[in-house]
Design a protein around this motif. Sequence first.
Motif, PDB file in Angstrom:
ATOM      1  N   GLN A 170     -13.732 -14.595 -30.912  1.00  0.00           N
ATOM      2  CA  GLN A 170     -13.093 -14.957 -31.970  1.00  0.00           C
ATOM      3  C   GLN A 170     -13.974 -14.932 -33.056  1.00  0.00           C
ATOM      4  O   GLN A 170     -13.206 -14.588 -34.255  1.00  0.00           O
ATOM      5  CB  GLN A 170     -12.568 -16.453 -31.635  1.00  0.00           C
ATOM      6  N   PHE A 171     -15.157 -15.161 -33.111  1.00  0.00           N
ATOM      7  CA  PHE A 171     -16.097 -14.974 -34.306  1.00  0.00           C
ATOM      8  C   PHE A 171     -16.608 -13.829 -34.230  1.00  0.00           C
ATOM      9  O   PHE A 171     -17.750 -13.574 -35.150  1.00  0.00           O
ATOM     10  CB  PHE A 171     -17.124 -16.261 -34.151  1.00  0.00           C
ATOM     11  N   GLY A 172     -16.162 -12.750 -33.534  1.00  0.00           N
ATOM     12  CA  GLY A 172     -16.875 -11.152 -33.674  1.00  0.00           C
ATOM     13  C   GLY A 172     -18.167 -10.953 -32.955  1.00  0.00           C
ATOM     14  O   GLY A 172     -18.797 -10.147 -33.001  1.00  0.00           O
ATOM     15  N   LEU A 173     -18.415 -11.912 -32.081  1.00  0.00           N
ATOM     16  CA  LEU A 173     -19.534 -11.697 -31.301  1.00  0.00           C
ATOM     17  C   LEU A 173     -19.338 -11.111 -30.017  1.00  0.00           C
ATOM     18  O   LEU A 173     -18.412 -11.418 -29.169  1.00  0.00           O
ATOM     19  CB  LEU A 173     -20.437 -13.195 -31.182  1.00  0.00           C
ATOM     20  N   ASP A 174     -20.374 -10.280 -29.474  1.00  0.00           N
ATOM     21  CA  ASP A 174     -20.285  -9.735 -28.112  1.00  0.00           C
ATOM     22  C   ASP A 174     -20.935 -10.614 -27.067  1.00  0.00           C
ATOM     23  O   ASP A 174     -22.174 -10.739 -27.271  1.00  0.00           O
ATOM     24  CB  ASP A 174     -20.646  -8.350 -28.148  1.00  0.00           C
ATOM     25  N   PRO A 175     -20.409 -11.278 -26.144  1.00  0.00           N
ATOM     26  CA  PRO A 175     -21.154 -12.107 -25.380  1.00  0.00           C
ATOM     27  C   PRO A 175     -22.025 -11.403 -24.350  1.00  0.00           C
ATOM     28  O   PRO A 175     -22.839 -12.267 -23.554  1.00  0.00           O
ATOM     29  CB  PRO A 175     -19.895 -12.887 -24.532  1.00  0.00           C
ATOM     30  N   ASN A 176     -21.913  -9.973 -24.284  1.00  0.00           N
ATOM     31  CA  ASN A 176     -22.875  -9.404 -23.226  1.00  0.00           C
ATOM     32  C   ASN A 176     -24.146  -9.102 -23.975  1.00  0.00           C
ATOM     33  O   ASN A 176     -24.944  -8.289 -23.408  1.00  0.00           O
ATOM     34  CB  ASN A 176     -21.927  -8.096 -22.775  1.00  0.00           C
ATOM     35  N   LEU A 177     -24.170  -9.344 -25.371  1.00  0.00           N
ATOM     36  CA  LEU A 177     -25.268  -9.153 -26.117  1.00  0.00           C
ATOM     37  C   LEU A 177     -26.186 -10.178 -26.152  1.00  0.00           C
ATOM     38  O   LEU A 177     -26.033 -11.378 -26.020  1.00  0.00           O
ATOM     39  CB  LEU A 177     -24.973  -8.682 -27.259  1.00  0.00           C
ATOM     40  N   LEU A 178     -27.670  -9.749 -26.506  1.00  0.00           N
ATOM     41  CA  LEU A 178     -28.828 -11.020 -26.744  1.00  0.00           C
ATOM     42  C   LEU A 178     -28.458 -11.267 -28.287  1.00  0.00           C
ATOM     43  O   LEU A 178     -28.723 -10.576 -29.233  1.00  0.00           O
ATOM     44  CB  LEU A 178     -29.973 -10.450 -26.470  1.00  0.00           C
ATOM     45  N   ASN A 179     -27.843 -12.340 -28.689  1.00  0.00           N
ATOM     46  CA  ASN A 179     -27.150 -12.576 -30.089  1.00  0.00           C
ATOM     47  C   ASN A 179     -28.324 -13.669 -30.446  1.00  0.00           C
ATOM     48  O   ASN A 179     -28.563 -14.643 -30.156  1.00  0.00           O
ATOM     49  CB  ASN A 179     -26.056 -13.229 -30.106  1.00  0.00           C
ATOM     50  N   ILE A 180     -29.202 -12.860 -31.643  1.00  0.00           N
ATOM     51  CA  ILE A 180     -30.168 -13.812 -32.413  1.00  0.00           C
ATOM     52  C   ILE A 180     -29.822 -14.095 -33.598  1.00  0.00           C
ATOM     53  O   ILE A 180     -29.211 -13.368 -34.412  1.00  0.00           O
ATOM     54  CB  ILE A 180     -31.520 -12.781 -32.327  1.00  0.00           C
TER      55      ILE A 180
END
Length: 234
Positions: A51-61
Amino acid sequence: FATTRFAISTDAGFFLYGKNPKKAQFDVVPNAFDFRKIRHKHDSGTEEKVQFGLDPNLLNIVCVGRFYAVKNHDFLLVMISELVQERQDICLHLIGDGELLESLQASVIRLKIEKHVRFWGKRADVAQLLSLFDVMVMTSKSEGLGVAALEAQAAGLPCVLSAAIPQEADIGLGLCHFVDLSEPLAQWSKAIQAQALLAPVSKAVIDQQFDHRGYSLSATRQRYLDAYLRHEKN
């Protein structure tokens, strides 16, 4: 004419009052904040991240901070460009605004990492957003304390911090790893990936540790009140 001196960290005290132990006596009082209201990372599911535009498959820093020179975002972007050469599944999220915004946006294009960097702008909901990410990185050249790192730990986020950030920013639960800015970029990349794999620390344990270290609003208020009462008696 001060009767009592306070600082939010030992380094901040040295900066304000000098290092002479006879002339620069001061008490360190934690920079209190409402750590309980900060949402824990394990309370955010995949659906909310999307919903916030993050890809959960990425390492989000994530990095939270004003865009000005002392925060050292240029170093951070170069380091991310190196990490991208190693793995493509990363995204750096920059929350904040400031005088260097356009310069940083130009650096992202020059480094060809447009697909790996997202500018969020200035946000009023950081306490809720932190739970969406995997690791916090701060490459500051100096900090009075490093409040963003404290907020990140309140959310259960592992942190990779510049050694220029005071040690008081670490609440002692193994969530912080300090790296000197003079270290090779590979050391930063290695630390980020290792920290992202840390076992989770529960919100209850985190809040208890903040309480123990005096970061509650009530504890800080009492420290200041006690100082005023001592002065009145004298």
